[in-house]
Write an enzyme that holds these catalytic residues in place. Structure first.
Site, PDB file in Angstrom:
ATOM      1  N   SER B  45       1.683-115.476   6.955  1.00  0.00           N
ATOM      2  CA  SER B  45       2.240-116.589   6.205  1.00  0.00           C
ATOM      3  C   SER B  45       3.714-116.634   6.568  1.00  0.00           C
ATOM      4  CB  SER B  45       2.033-116.424   4.704  1.00  0.00           C
ATOM      5  OG  SER B  45       2.259-117.676   4.064  1.00  0.00           O
ATOM      6  N   GLU B  46       4.198-117.818   6.930  1.00  0.00           N
ATOM      7  CA  GLU B  46       5.496-117.906   7.605  1.00  0.00           C
ATOM      8  C   GLU B  46       6.679-117.593   6.701  1.00  0.00           C
ATOM      9  OE1 GLU B  46       3.356-120.387   7.237  1.00  0.00           O
ATOM     10  OE2 GLU B  46       4.339-122.267   6.700  1.00  0.00           O
ATOM     11  N   ASN B  47       6.457-117.457   5.398  1.00  0.00           N
ATOM     12  CA  ASN B  47       7.568-117.037   4.555  1.00  0.00           C
ATOM     13  C   ASN B  47       7.847-115.542   4.684  1.00  0.00           C
ATOM     14  OD1 ASN B  47       5.022-116.786   3.189  1.00  0.00           O
ATOM     15  ND2 ASN B  47       6.140-116.172   1.367  1.00  0.00           N
TER      16      ASN B  47
END
Lengths: 234, 217, 217, 234
Positions: B45-47
């Site tokens: 997840s890119e966070n």
């Protein structure tokens, strides 16, 4: 002896903030945001701010609190609008919004802290994000030249910190905080737990203290969750 | 016609063992529920997490542990947290083997529009522009037509673009399609859906081979 | 005339409380032994440590803990280790307040040459080019003349450059000099050294003010 | 379940290495070098190699071992020549040497791993390093355009690792290893201690496993010290 970056409280930490300054504010959504610094900015009532932050909070928390008081003139973000007041100000033209791809935003902050004035990225090529920007092909693939971002102050939030300004983040609350810490001319770190220099393992520090000018132990963290999602125990 | 969950199920069949996968918000998120037997993948997840696990049990939510949709999640054994610059280094540097995301429009040249409708509130592109510009392997998961019944598979996108020439595969409620040589190539149809229905729902150039098998969902 | 240790001692007087400092190999290394009372600084070594401490006690050397000179060192409380990209992010991003390094030649326009002698084995510039191109505050620590008695303070460097227009201050065995308006300005002389001696040892343009105090070492 | 990057031994880890390939080799001096991988490269005797490594080892250790066997065609480094055989080969023209400022070398490896094809840096402006490169002023200061570096294989050394490829380095043995791990098409990590996925704290990992294709527990580490410097106990 390690340099001492500790300040007494959030008030001293924010000494020197002024109208019309540019701030970086760490966090992703409401995760890992500098709650104490935001509250103090609201209290001080300074206006005309440019805020560089991946998101803009929700109506009654995070940067939404500054929006409510119309303290923000311009937002530089990748994703906004989980926030009615934001939407109202944006559509009415009161608020300037500069939207930037999330990876470019992160890298532009890092570049600002790392003395790299510009770099090429494929993100945004062929879209309105690339308008007016230099485009160059590398290995047959077009890339856009993006420039560094810096700020007068960077407000970051960490899990643990020491008096030398070294920071450790927890889980995904890390997000934009480390790059913004690098890119602030004055970086203010608030931490859930402040320990003496030497108490943290020097192998496990995420942000070296050299990037932090002021540090204090924050209080009353709400750590709100935007979307509680759970599964049932079966 | 496939349900959203079946679209996710069909896309899950594309997963290969050992892949790192980034799933967008909406239908793509459902893919995690349909990983085939014997296939081991890790979700990014890119966070800032690799090795994202399922939602936490009630009462075990951690405000410091969320995904890019701002939902509370868990971490699998072997997971790792990192900052946003490192996260997009993985994405831009093509260390993630598959990106699945939704779209408002896809054009037959691979262009995608999924972030902005002029005149409406613009929420921003988030990580989508980085993802589509970087990923070698992008699958779009979406309904074949929009709420007004108009085709989302177009000759040319009408909305502001998210990325150009980047989509290679589309899975909709009606079909699996590949983008090749400036056209949509029909690969599979949803159970019970006719080629004519797909043709009618596709505004762009559709290439239909002699055999179009039904999807296995 | 100053000893190397006295050169280091004089430079140590330039340190300001709260500074991060990068010390090069040779004379600069000795500065750490002369930090004035009440002045607190932290030393960076560009291979990946902030908060470098003194050499370890015999028997306590750690092969994993060295400085940029490849010497075994220790870490002070509050120290931190990092990778080379982060290290030079600190340097390039001007987070280090002072860089002290040696030189073969310095020109009156601030150019510095300290890495290469044509025809001789070239070892490389290491981090020197990054340091001199980035630091706001560079002090060169060196002997005023080379082993053949020739001045190292020149109108123009003859050796391949390490950086241009970057040196602002020089401390030699004879003098403290500032570079300004394309000339060496004499600030202080070493105890017992005459202005004439300094003039004779300086090939570049030397500006001598009416008063040139003796250094306090 | 975490992806499994573990291979049986150094031999399997180096499967596919061939003559004339480009390798990145982690370490600074002899600190943090992949001793096992280097030994296996010597054993395999492959030749014509281009090695990207900050240094070139000493005569009888590190990359010096490959130089002795004349396996290296070209070195891309920032500081070399603590090594007589290196000097001999360089002066005789047998060895091509490309010298790069240390910070640019580190950033070029990171850029290679991060999909950034080029960036501007002030380092080297006005020197022979900038010859033939684009120069551009930002804020009145000239910068040089530097390009990304990648490699067929990156060989890195960490302190601890897990089967998912996650790595933790110790002290200054970190140096170039993290960026090189990012930039290898195949990254081979050797670690002093290999643990099962899940045994490392996900907050404390320096190199995420996504950057590592193969990992194994190394053996017989010498960890030589180039310059033992000590103080006396008084």
């Amino acid at each position: 002896m390690a340099l001492n970056k500790q300040v007494a409280d959030v008030k001293s930490a924010l000494e020197g903030v002024q109208d019309n300054m540019t701030f970086m504010v760490g966090g992703f959504g409401l995760c890992g945001i500098p709650e104490n610094a935001i509250a103090e900015l609201v209290r001080r009532g300074i206006k005309g701010l440019t805020c560089i932050s991946n998101n803009a909070g929700v109506d009654d928390f995070g940067l939404g609190l500054l929006l409510q008081k119309k303290q923000i003139k311009k937002m530089i973000s990748s994703y906004v609008g989980e926030n009615d007041e934001f939407e109202r100000q944006m559509l009415s033209g009161e608020l300037i919004v500069d939207l930037i791809p999330q990876g470019s935003l992160a890298e532009r902050c890092r570049a600002g802290g790392a003395g790299i004035p510009a770099f090429f990225t494929p993100a945004g090529f062929g879209t309105e994000v690339a308008e007016g920007k230099e485009v160059r092909e590398f290995d047959g693939k077009p890339h856009v030249l993006e420039s560094a971002l810096t700020a007068d102050f960077a407000f970051v939030k960490a899990w643990k910190g020491d008096t030398a300004g070294n920071l450790i983040y927890k889980a995904t609350a890390k997000n934009f905080n480390p790059m913004m810490a690098m890119a602030g001319r004055i970086t203010v770190a608030e931490v859930e737990e402040l320990v003496p220099a030497g108490a943290l393992d020097p192998n496990q520090i995420h942000t070296p203290g050299v990037f932090v000018q002021r540090i204090f132990e924050g209080s009353n963290y709400q750590k709100r969750i935007e979307r509680v999602t759970t599964r049932s125990r079966q | 016609m496939l349900s959203k969950d079946q679209i996710a199920q069909r896309i899950a069949q594309e997963l290969q063992d050992g892949w790192y996968v980034n799933l967008g918000i909406g239908i793509p998120t459902l893919i995690a529920n349909h990983i085939p037997e014997g296939i081991n993948v890790e979700f990014q997840s890119e966070n800032g997490i690799l090795g994202m696990g399922p939602f936490p049990f009630e009462g075990e939510e951690d405000a410091d542990l969320i995904n890019a949709g701002k939902q509370t999640i868990t971490a699998m054994p072997g997971a790792v947290y990192f900052d946003s610059a490192t996260s997009f280094a993985m994405i831009r540097g093509q260390h993630i083997q598959l990106t699945v995301l939704g779209a408002m429009e896809v054009a037959q040249n691979g262009d995608i529009a999924n972030w902005k409708i002029p005149g409406r509130m613009v929420k921003g592109m988030g990580g989508a522009m980085d993802l589509v510009a970087s990923a070698e392997n992008i699958i779009v998961a979406m309904m074949h037509t929009n709420k007004r019944g108009e085709s989302k598979l177009l000759e040319q996108c009408s909305l502001p673009l998210t990325g150009v020439h980047c989509v290679k595969k589309i899975v909709t409620n009606l079909a699996v399609l590949e983008i090749k040589d400036g056209a949509f190539h029909l690969l599979e149809r949803a159970p019970g859906v006719t080629i004519e229905e797909i043709q009618n729902a596709t505004a762009g150039t559709l290439v239909v081979p002699d055999e179009v098998p039904e999807m296995n969902v």
